[in-house]
Design a protein around this motif. Structure first.
Motif: not given
Length: 180
Positions: A51-75
């Motif tokens: 349960l904790l792994q799924k939450r960490a992946y969905k709530i922390i890892c995925n959004p953070a990865m998307m922000i990193t890639w999106t902002c990097g590509i926009l830069m």
């Protein structure tokens, strides 16, 4: 000015992404160590870790990865001249590999949830796996800060040496824990 805001969000994204990955794989360690618990506790611990792994992946890892890639590509769209610099090519390769590690973590969660033993590691191997993002972090930050002044061969050799140092430290820690 837009570039500075994108860079700020990019930094926030990658700090969060790494934090999520470190936390996630640490839970893999605890999940593997749950096998050493008394039988009546083992399944409850494993369910909680899933349960904790799924939450960490969905709530922390995925959004953070998307922000990193999106902002990097926009830069890069905002400042395309960076694409002509060799350090950025190496950084992008490392980011693709880190994204592969991210996806591997998702597959590991699924395997642990199904109770598969194939491709599932012991706690020491997960501890080593937990150090892999550290190597990515060191290499990517050095590339982004020092840029073209950095000799890529020295960077590669330095990251390999640092990785070996982490491995030796992890083995020493394991021996220390086992001696108790």
């Amino acid at each position: 000015m837009l570039h500075l805001y994108l860079k700020s969000l990019h930094i926030i994204g990658f700090v969060s992404w790494f934090a999520g990955l470190f936390y996630l794989v640490r839970m893999f360690v605890y999940h593997a160590e749950a096998d050493q618990k008394p039988e009546h506790l083992r399944e409850a611990f494993k369910k909680e870790y899933i349960l904790l792994q799924k939450r960490a992946y969905k709530i922390i890892c995925n959004p953070a990865m998307m922000i990193t890639w999106t902002c990097g590509i926009l830069m890069l769209i905002n400042s395309p001249f960076f694409l002509q610099q060799g350090w950025l090519h190496v950084k992008l390769v490392l980011l693709v590999l880190l994204t592969g590690y991210h996806i591997f973590c998702k597959k590991t969660i699924e395997r642990l949830e199904r109770g598969e033993s194939r491709f599932v590691f012991n706690s020491f191997q997960y501890r080593l796996l937990n150090e892999l993002p550290t190597l990515f972090l060191v290499a990517i930050v050095l590339l982004a800060v020092v840029k073209n002044l950095l000799n890529f061969v020295y960077l590669f050799l330095g990251v390999i040496a640092f990785g070996m140092l982490l491995f030796v430290a992890a083995r020493a820690y394991r021996k220390h824990r086992e001696s108790k």
